[in-house]
Design an enzyme around this catalytic site. Structure first.
Site, PDB file in Angstrom:
ATOM      1  N   GLU A  89       0.406  -1.246   0.216  1.00  0.00           N
ATOM      2  CA  GLU A  89       0.297  -0.240   0.315  1.00  0.00           C
ATOM      3  C   GLU A  89       0.919   0.928   0.031  1.00  0.00           C
ATOM      4  O   GLU A  89       0.566   2.573  -0.367  1.00  0.00           O
ATOM      5  CB  GLU A  89      -0.614  -0.184   0.973  1.00  0.00           C
ATOM      6  CG  GLU A  89      -2.000  -1.177   1.291  1.00  0.00           C
ATOM      7  CD  GLU A  89      -3.035  -1.104   2.548  1.00  0.00           C
ATOM      8  OE1 GLU A  89      -4.454  -1.715   2.560  1.00  0.00           O
ATOM      9  OE2 GLU A  89      -2.536  -0.667   3.082  1.00  0.00           O
TER      10      GLU A  89
ATOM     11  N   GLY B 205     -12.319  -3.277   1.843  1.00  0.00           N
ATOM     12  CA  GLY B 205     -13.397  -4.017   1.734  1.00  0.00           C
ATOM     13  C   GLY B 205     -15.460  -3.168   0.899  1.00  0.00           C
ATOM     14  O   GLY B 205     -15.444  -2.800   2.097  1.00  0.00           O
TER      15      GLY B 205
ATOM     16  N   MET C  59     -12.834  -9.575   7.307  1.00  0.00           N
ATOM     17  CA  MET C  59     -14.502  -9.445   6.798  1.00  0.00           C
ATOM     18  C   MET C  59     -15.001 -10.529   5.617  1.00  0.00           C
ATOM     19  O   MET C  59     -15.325 -10.273   4.481  1.00  0.00           O
ATOM     20  CB  MET C  59     -15.735  -8.123   7.140  1.00  0.00           C
ATOM     21  CG  MET C  59     -15.280  -7.244   7.453  1.00  0.00           C
ATOM     22  SD  MET C  59     -15.510  -7.916   9.614  1.00  0.00           S
ATOM     23  CE  MET C  59     -17.394  -8.220   9.327  1.00  0.00           C
TER      24      MET C  59
ATOM     25  N   MET D 193      -9.572  -2.096   8.450  1.00  0.00           N
ATOM     26  CA  MET D 193      -8.889  -2.368   9.926  1.00  0.00           C
ATOM     27  C   MET D 193      -7.932  -1.456  10.425  1.00  0.00           C
ATOM     28  O   MET D 193      -6.986  -1.545  11.684  1.00  0.00           O
ATOM     29  CB  MET D 193      -8.567  -3.743   9.829  1.00  0.00           C
ATOM     30  CG  MET D 193      -8.883  -4.758   9.375  1.00  0.00           C
ATOM     31  SD  MET D 193      -7.305  -6.128   9.056  1.00  0.00           S
ATOM     32  CE  MET D 193      -7.103  -6.965  10.889  1.00  0.00           C
ATOM     33  N   GLU D 194      -7.479   0.046   9.571  1.00  0.00           N
ATOM     34  CA  GLU D 194      -7.391   0.792  10.642  1.00  0.00           C
ATOM     35  C   GLU D 194      -7.033   2.219  10.767  1.00  0.00           C
ATOM     36  O   GLU D 194      -6.821   2.996  11.369  1.00  0.00           O
ATOM     37  CB  GLU D 194      -5.561   0.923   9.894  1.00  0.00           C
ATOM     38  CG  GLU D 194      -4.577  -0.235   9.516  1.00  0.00           C
ATOM     39  CD  GLU D 194      -5.394  -1.254   8.998  1.00  0.00           C
ATOM     40  OE1 GLU D 194      -4.651  -2.364   8.895  1.00  0.00           O
ATOM     41  OE2 GLU D 194      -5.817  -0.987   7.978  1.00  0.00           O
TER      42      GLU D 194
ATOM     43  N   ASP E 162     -11.928  -6.126  -2.185  1.00  0.00           N
ATOM     44  CA  ASP E 162     -12.611  -7.121  -2.617  1.00  0.00           C
ATOM     45  C   ASP E 162     -13.982  -6.674  -1.805  1.00  0.00           C
ATOM     46  O   ASP E 162     -14.215  -4.995  -1.500  1.00  0.00           O
ATOM     47  CB  ASP E 162     -12.151  -8.044  -1.015  1.00  0.00           C
ATOM     48  CG  ASP E 162     -11.862  -7.375  -0.116  1.00  0.00           C
ATOM     49  OD1 ASP E 162     -12.622  -8.273   0.606  1.00  0.00           O
ATOM     50  OD2 ASP E 162     -10.978  -8.022   0.243  1.00  0.00           O
TER      51      ASP E 162
END
Length: 231
Positions: free
Chosen positions: A12, A78, A153, A174-175, A198
């Site tokens: 990333e 996601g 997820m 997640m951040e 995703d």
């Protein structure tokens, strides 16, 4: 202007790091900080590590040590909204925790005690990102709520449970909420810009592996456009 850009993983941040001029990298507490020049700005690129604890710790170091004027969190996410596809970009209007539950004490679901229920992205940064997105023809760019938790997820049942809590949710990762919470406490303007690797619950683990590089490219290109327009 001194701008911080945060990504969790090497995939990333790699492309943006390669674009920095006069780049210098140092590691603090296991977090990688690269300083350089891009689009007339002093950029501090942080590879934070995955998850909320890593994001909160590294963002705190970032704000204490490097003192950026604005923070942009980038990377993959996601997709949650029915209109989204892999490769689309989501700009945060608000960020929330999706794995915090203190409702027994009359807090909203996702609200950390002592904090607001959600963290509002800087309106000027959101507007600037919107302006940049108008030039995008082949990628859908939307704005909306992003939610954060320390879980990938891929379980449809967990996805359904979170949909019930947040009807207007566009993406999960997640951040971002950890970054946003620290920025809120330091009163530093932020925005989250994530490309979808995703669609949550739909074979997410397979899609993530296949499309992470594509998502990283889309988000990086978008970040560069924002930096070029930022005055």
């Amino acid at each position: 202007m001194r701008i911080a850009v945060i990504g969790a993983m090497e995939e990333e941040v790699r492309i943006l790091r390669d674009k920095l001029e006069q780049a210098e990298t140092e590691t603090v507490a296991g977090c990688e900080f690269t300083k350089g020049l891009l689009a007339g700005h002093e950029v501090i690129l942080l590879k934070s590590g995955i998850g909320k604890v890593n994001a909160a710790m590294s963002t705190t170091i970032l704000l204490e040590k490097y003192k950026p004027e604005k923070v942009i969190n980038t990377g993959s996410a996601g997709g949650f909204h029915h209109s989204l596809n892999v490769g689309d970009v989501v700009i945060s209007t608000e960020v929330r925790h999706h794995d915090v539950d203190v409702t027994a004490f009359n807090y909203e679901y996702g609200q950390v005690p002592g904090m607001p229920p959600g963290f509002k992205a800087d309106e000027a940064l959101v507007a600037l990102a919107e302006k940049c997105m108008q030039a995008e023809e082949n990628i859908q760019v939307v704005k909306g709520m992003i939610a954060t938790g320390d879980s990938f997820m891929s379980d449809p049942n967990r996805v359904a449970a979170i949909r019930d809590k947040f009807e207007d949710l566009y993406a999960v990762e997640m951040e971002a909420a950890a970054v946003a919470q620290v920025c809120h406490q330091y009163e530093v303007p932020f925005v989250i810009i994530r490309a979808l690797s995703d669609i949550a619950g739909k074979e997410s683990n397979v899609s993530f592996d296949q499309f992470l590089d594509q998502a990283a490219l889309h988000s990086t290109n978008f970040i560069v456009k924002v930096l070029e327009e930022l005055k």
